[in-house]
Design a protein around this motif. Structure first.
Motif, PDB file in Angstrom:
ATOM      1  N   ILE A 179       6.928   4.320 -16.704  1.00 26.34           N
ATOM      2  CA  ILE A 179       7.402   4.842 -15.420  1.00 26.34           C
ATOM      3  C   ILE A 179       8.892   5.196 -15.487  1.00 26.34           C
ATOM      4  CG2 ILE A 179       7.905   2.559 -14.404  1.00 26.34           C
ATOM      5  CD1 ILE A 179       6.613   5.757 -12.635  1.00 26.34           C
ATOM      6  N   PRO A 197      10.013   4.822  -8.840  1.00 26.15           N
ATOM      7  CA  PRO A 197      10.424   6.143  -8.341  1.00 26.15           C
ATOM      8  C   PRO A 197      11.085   6.057  -6.967  1.00 26.15           C
ATOM      9  CG  PRO A 197       8.159   6.172  -9.108  1.00 26.15           C
ATOM     10  CD  PRO A 197       8.578   4.742  -9.107  1.00 26.15           C
ATOM     11  N   SER A 349       1.209   1.312 -14.347  1.00 25.33           N
ATOM     12  CA  SER A 349       1.420   1.581 -12.921  1.00 25.33           C
ATOM     13  C   SER A 349       2.491   0.620 -12.399  1.00 25.33           C
ATOM     14  CB  SER A 349       0.101   1.362 -12.166  1.00 25.33           C
ATOM     15  OG  SER A 349       0.348   1.362 -10.783  1.00 25.33           O
ATOM     16  N   CYS A 350       3.494   1.174 -11.722  1.00 23.62           N
ATOM     17  CA  CYS A 350       4.606   0.306 -11.296  1.00 23.62           C
ATOM     18  C   CYS A 350       4.237  -0.502 -10.068  1.00 23.62           C
ATOM     19  CB  CYS A 350       5.864   1.129 -11.048  1.00 23.62           C
ATOM     20  SG  CYS A 350       5.914   1.936  -9.432  1.00 23.62           S
ATOM     21  N   GLY A 351       3.145  -0.145  -9.395  1.00 22.53           N
ATOM     22  CA  GLY A 351       2.663  -0.954  -8.279  1.00 22.53           C
ATOM     23  C   GLY A 351       3.251  -0.578  -6.930  1.00 22.53           C
ATOM     24  N   LYS A 352       4.099   0.439  -6.907  1.00 27.36           N
ATOM     25  CA  LYS A 352       4.767   0.764  -5.633  1.00 27.36           C
ATOM     26  C   LYS A 352       3.794   1.331  -4.587  1.00 27.36           C
ATOM     27  CE  LYS A 352       8.777   3.256  -3.857  1.00 27.36           C
ATOM     28  NZ  LYS A 352      10.217   3.339  -4.122  1.00 27.36           N
ATOM     29  N   CYS A 353       2.835   2.159  -5.043  1.00 30.32           N
ATOM     30  CA  CYS A 353       1.940   2.758  -4.043  1.00 30.32           C
ATOM     31  C   CYS A 353       0.486   2.341  -4.287  1.00 30.32           C
ATOM     32  CB  CYS A 353       2.092   4.276  -4.009  1.00 30.32           C
ATOM     33  SG  CYS A 353       1.460   5.121  -5.437  1.00 30.32           S
ATOM     34  N   CYS A 356      -2.440   4.466  -6.692  1.00 28.74           N
ATOM     35  CA  CYS A 356      -2.321   4.308  -8.144  1.00 28.74           C
ATOM     36  C   CYS A 356      -2.539   2.853  -8.551  1.00 28.74           C
ATOM     37  CB  CYS A 356      -0.951   4.833  -8.590  1.00 28.74           C
ATOM     38  SG  CYS A 356      -0.450   4.406 -10.253  1.00 28.74           S
ATOM     39  N   SER A 394      -0.591   9.914  -4.486  1.00 26.11           N
ATOM     40  CA  SER A 394       0.245   8.893  -5.115  1.00 26.11           C
ATOM     41  C   SER A 394       1.712   9.241  -4.898  1.00 26.11           C
ATOM     42  CB  SER A 394      -0.038   8.814  -6.611  1.00 26.11           C
ATOM     43  OG  SER A 394      -1.369   8.420  -6.816  1.00 26.11           O
ATOM     44  N   PHE A 395       2.550   8.253  -5.084  1.00 31.07           N
ATOM     45  CA  PHE A 395       3.983   8.431  -4.833  1.00 31.07           C
ATOM     46  C   PHE A 395       4.647   9.242  -5.945  1.00 31.07           C
ATOM     47  CE2 PHE A 395       8.391   6.971  -4.435  1.00 31.07           C
ATOM     48  CZ  PHE A 395       8.577   7.089  -3.066  1.00 31.07           C
ATOM     49  N   CYS A 396       4.107   9.175  -7.156  1.00 29.52           N
ATOM     50  CA  CYS A 396       4.706   9.945  -8.263  1.00 29.52           C
ATOM     51  C   CYS A 396       3.623  10.471  -9.188  1.00 29.52           C
ATOM     52  CB  CYS A 396       5.729   9.100  -9.027  1.00 29.52           C
ATOM     53  SG  CYS A 396       5.023   8.051 -10.306  1.00 29.52           S
ATOM     54  N   LEU A 398       2.647   9.672 -12.086  1.00 26.38           N
ATOM     55  CA  LEU A 398       1.852   8.785 -12.947  1.00 26.38           C
ATOM     56  C   LEU A 398       0.426   8.677 -12.413  1.00 26.38           C
ATOM     57  CD1 LEU A 398       2.943   5.509 -14.649  1.00 26.38           C
ATOM     58  CD2 LEU A 398       0.736   5.610 -13.511  1.00 26.38           C
ATOM     59  N   GLY A 399       0.313   8.526 -11.092  1.00 28.89           N
ATOM     60  CA  GLY A 399      -1.015   8.412 -10.501  1.00 28.89           C
ATOM     61  C   GLY A 399      -1.829   9.680 -10.723  1.00 28.89           C
TER      62      GLY A 399
END
Ligand code: FMN
Ligand code: SF4
Length: 438
Positions: A179, A197, A349-353, A356, A394-396, A398-399
């Motif tokens: 990420i 992100p 996955s960074c887990g923010k959203c 994803c 998704s927020f970015c 990656l998703g």
């Protein structure tokens, strides 16, 4: 192994890779003997705005995946705003299959440094960063040594080559998270925060590093700049296609005779690249491939003649991405390959959203079930439905990228899924692996 025909060999256009085979190519003496820092001397005599215009005229598009025009990005930096400006080079290179930036920095670090100095001069930055992934210890060491050499020769520091321009360059090693290649997560990481992100707008051009105007560019984008300054925009445009100018480093891996980096004019086809790489490994026939890393939809043997430029690959329903062509054969399973990629996205996955974080978690569990011979027909609908809820929500990126191989493999290779579900293919995972999802 097949030998490339002369007309196919002529497709090779070594520009960014031209010094890689010279002895001690990474040392400043070698670099200077082979045109090194000549572009900087020329650039420092030009007005910064003219350099931005030159890069615009060349049509150079970002080499980090999205293909955004580099000159346009530089032009977004507000001038005369009294704030510090920053140039940040994205050297994270975490996309599975991608291997073009690390070899460039290992073999020819000064070309990147020269590009950084010219780019910083153009956008009026007096501090620049190269954010390199943590695992790339060898490349980082080469880069740091090269930065020291450049300081010692007066290419970095105060009053560069007597021009009055000052620049400090810092090489920063990340901790190795995919990420952190996403440009705003990279900036957070560089500032010392957990790499996640940022919401956009505001964009990095106005609120980037330390909330100041910042250009984030890929290694290949910045390393292209000295060649454009020396050769001119028209020369650059003699390579590539109308909307995808210049050469590109294609990194080939998988079931081919000679994996590696092949620099060709944009628009080369996989058929030509395969010929350059000595063909498929004996006993293997091409079945599927990624044109630009695991975040790009799979293509098949039907797509051998698709021009590998931004427009050509989009026309075939995929994305040029990082030009990481991973080649799979009739002995490889598209269901298993997709599962392995999903394990990666789930892990990274960074887990923010939610789409994803949760979607990839669930898709991994569904793949494990299918590969353990316990899947159902409904599982295929669940996969498509989950992708529908991740892609665009998704927020970015990656998703979005995680869904590419799932939807494309279901488009081209549904029968392979059905063979697991209906018991015609032996399970690849055991019951023990099935419950291993965390
Ligand atoms: C999950 C994710 C990972 C990324 N990783 C990289 C990377 O390793 N290197 C890179 O240059 N761009 C990466 N990008 C793209 C960057 O966000 C950004 O578009 C790029 O650095 C801009 O440079 P360019 O315009 O020169 O291509 C990534 C994007 C996403 C969504
Ligand atoms: S899409 Fe994934 S990686 Fe990107 S912000 Fe959401 S959870 Fe994080």
């Amino acid at each position: 192994m097949t030998t490339p025909r002369p007309e196919t060999l002529a497709r090779l256009t070594p520009v960014l890779t031209k010094r890689w085979l010279s002895p001690d190519a990474w040392q400043i003496g070698t670099y200077e003997k082979l045109d090194g820092y000549a572009a900087l001397r020329k650039a420092l005599k030009a007005h910064p705005d003219d350099l931005i215009q030159l890069v615009k005229d060349s049509g150079l598009r970002g080499r980090g995946g999205a293909g955004f025009p580099a000159g346009l990005k530089w032009g977004f930096i507000p001038q005369g705003d009294g704030k510090p400006h920053y140039l940040v080079v994205n050297a994270d290179e975490g996309e599975p299959g991608t291997c073009k930036d690390l070899p460039l920095m290992t073999h020819d670090p000064h070309s990147l440094i020269e590009g950084v100095i010219i780019g910083s001069y153009a956008i009026r930055a007096s501090r620049a960063y190269i954010y390199i992934r943590g695992e790339a210890v060898h490349a980082a060491r080469r880069l740091r040594n090269a930065v020291q050499e450049a300081y010692a020769k007066g290419y970095l520091g105060r009053n560069i080559l007597g021009s009055g321009f000052d620049l400090d360059l810092v090489v920063h090693s990340g901790a190795g998270a995919y990420i952190c290649g996403e440009e705003t997560a990279l900036l957070d990481s560089l500032e010392g925060f957990r790499g996640q992100p940022r919401l956009r707008p505001p964009f990095p051009a106005t609120h980037g590093l330390y909330a100041s105007p910042t250009v984030v560019n890929n290694v290949g984008t910045i390393a292209s700049v000295p060649y454009i300054v020396l050769g001119g925009a028209e020369w650059w445009k003699t390579m590539g296609t109308e909307k995808s100018s210049g050469p590109m480093i294609y990194s080939l891996s998988g079931r081919i005779a000679n994996p590696g980096q092949y620099e060709c004019s944009m628009g080369v086809t996989l058929r030509e690249l395969l010929e350059l790489a000595g063909g498929m490994q004996p006993g293997h026939n091409l079945r599927f491939w990624t044109p630009g890393g695991s975040s790009t939809p799979l293509l098949t043997a039907e797509h051998l003649d698709v021009p590998l430029d931004f427009e050509g690959v989009a026309g075939a329903g995929s994305i040029l991405g990082t030009t990481a062509t991973q080649i799979f054969s009739d002995q490889d399973c598209p269901v298993y390959a997709t599962y392995r990629w999903l394990e990666f996205y789930h892990h990274e996955s960074c887990g923010k959203c939610t789409p994803c974080r949760e979607g990839n978690y669930w898709m991994v569990r569904v793949y494990r079930r299918i590969l353990a011979g316990q899947g159902t027909h409904e599982d295929l609908d669940t996969l498509l439905d989950t992708c529908d809820n991740i892609l665009g929500r998704s927020f970015c990126g990656l998703g979005d990228g995680a869904t590419s191989s799932v939807t494309s493999s279901l488009t081209y290779f549904k029968q392979d899924y059905l063979d697991y579900i209906e018991g015609r293919t032996a399970p690849k995972l055991s019951d023990k692996q099935l419950v291993g999802a965390h």
